[in-house]
Design a protein around this motif. Sequence first.
Motif, mmCIF file in Angstrom:
data_model
loop_
_atom_site.group_PDB
_atom_site.id
_atom_site.type_symbol
_atom_site.label_atom_id
_atom_site.label_comp_id
_atom_site.label_asym_id
_atom_site.label_seq_id
_atom_site.Cartn_x
_atom_site.Cartn_y
_atom_site.Cartn_z
ATOM 1 N N CYS A 164 0.849 -1.188 0.000
ATOM 2 C CA CYS A 164 0.000 0.000 0.000
ATOM 3 C C CYS A 164 0.888 1.244 0.000
ATOM 4 O O CYS A 164 2.112 1.151 -0.025
ATOM 5 C CB CYS A 164 -0.958 -0.020 1.191
ATOM 6 N N ARG A 166 1.572 3.293 2.324
ATOM 7 C CA ARG A 166 2.452 3.437 3.493
ATOM 8 C C ARG A 166 3.584 2.417 3.504
ATOM 9 O O ARG A 166 4.525 2.563 4.278
ATOM 10 C CB ARG A 166 1.640 3.370 4.788
ATOM 11 N N CYS A 167 3.500 1.393 2.659
ATOM 12 C CA CYS A 167 4.670 0.527 2.476
ATOM 13 C C CYS A 167 5.779 1.334 1.790
ATOM 14 O O CYS A 167 6.960 1.091 2.010
ATOM 15 C CB CYS A 167 4.326 -0.681 1.612
ATOM 16 N N CYS A 236 4.129 -2.884 7.916
ATOM 17 C CA CYS A 236 3.343 -1.695 7.538
ATOM 18 C C CYS A 236 2.172 -1.500 8.500
ATOM 19 O O CYS A 236 1.400 -2.425 8.758
ATOM 20 C CB CYS A 236 2.826 -1.844 6.106
ATOM 21 N N CYS A 239 -1.416 -1.810 5.951
ATOM 22 C CA CYS A 239 -1.882 -3.044 5.301
ATOM 23 C C CYS A 239 -1.458 -4.300 6.056
ATOM 24 O O CYS A 239 -2.063 -5.355 5.864
ATOM 25 C CB CYS A 239 -1.459 -3.090 3.833
#
Length: 334
Positions: A164, A166-167, A236, A239
């Motif tokens: 995602c 934020r990864c 993360c 996710c």
Amino acid sequence: MKENRYSRQTLLPEIGPGGQKKLEKSRAVVIGCGALGTNALSFLVRAGVGQVLVADRDIVDLSNLQRQTLFSERDIGRPKAKVAQEILQEINSDVEVDGQVVDISHANVEKLVKGATVVLDATDNMDTRFLVNDACVKHAIPWVYAGAVGVTGMVMPVFPKGPCLRCVFPALPQPGQLPTCDTVGIVNTLPAAVASLEVTEAFKIMQGKEPMMGLMVLDIWLGEFQKINVKKNPACQTCAKRDFKYLEARERKFAASLCGRNAVQIVPARELRGGLSDLRKQLAKLGDAKVVDGVLRFKSKEADLTVFADGRTIIAGTTNIAKAKTVFSKYIGD
Ligand SMILES: [Zn+2]
């Protein structure tokens, strides 16, 4: 009529009559109606995506016309989402188009994306993207991240199970850390190219086909495209751990200057006491005040104000937040 309208894409093996039916049964939600949004919306509606919702908080400004393809000079001062809805409905009356004039926040983002087959990012800031990422991962909706500043663009399909956003970007950047179209400008061919890539990925998602993997970075000036591999971060927050902290944030930004605009937005902590028509009556004694398209426009001595039904106000003619707050207190209240 329908056969002719979409015949050039049903001819394509990548779409075909089966893919077309899937597009017609899909719901696409576009967050933002600026340069990326107007280009993306035109593609989605012309392709016959069944339902299209667009959410945007802003009004059309003269400096938008350089790159925001659905707007004309006559639209200046009107809410972008409403103008877009009218124009798109004229382009394709088979599509249900819903233009929502809203400031996207933790309080409404889940409602906006609910029921979407795909969500398309067309915002100009990372705060909203982190909200969209949280909401889409939480509700298992695929979305496409897209950004365009200067001559550089990025596109990445995001899957609910990851990787995602934020990864790739674990934390929000500090204010001022990233360039914006306010500070560096933008060449008007860039958002069209980025929206083309973004909507192509959305078409694949709506047809249940495999989208591209990874983050596409392009420099439109040098004509260079680069695909960067992206891996799911097993730690993360969004996710992997499903900790949706942006959705849970309770505070709202009180004042912010708007990207690409000589304007400040004020979001009051409380809703307006009376409605917009009460406010119009008061302000009419002090200057030119009228309610059009569900927004109040008021020309004061100091600045032009646009007030939305929830009290949110755009103060044009300044990027000085202190000055804008003073104008807001004087005419709208604390
Ligand atoms: Zn992630």
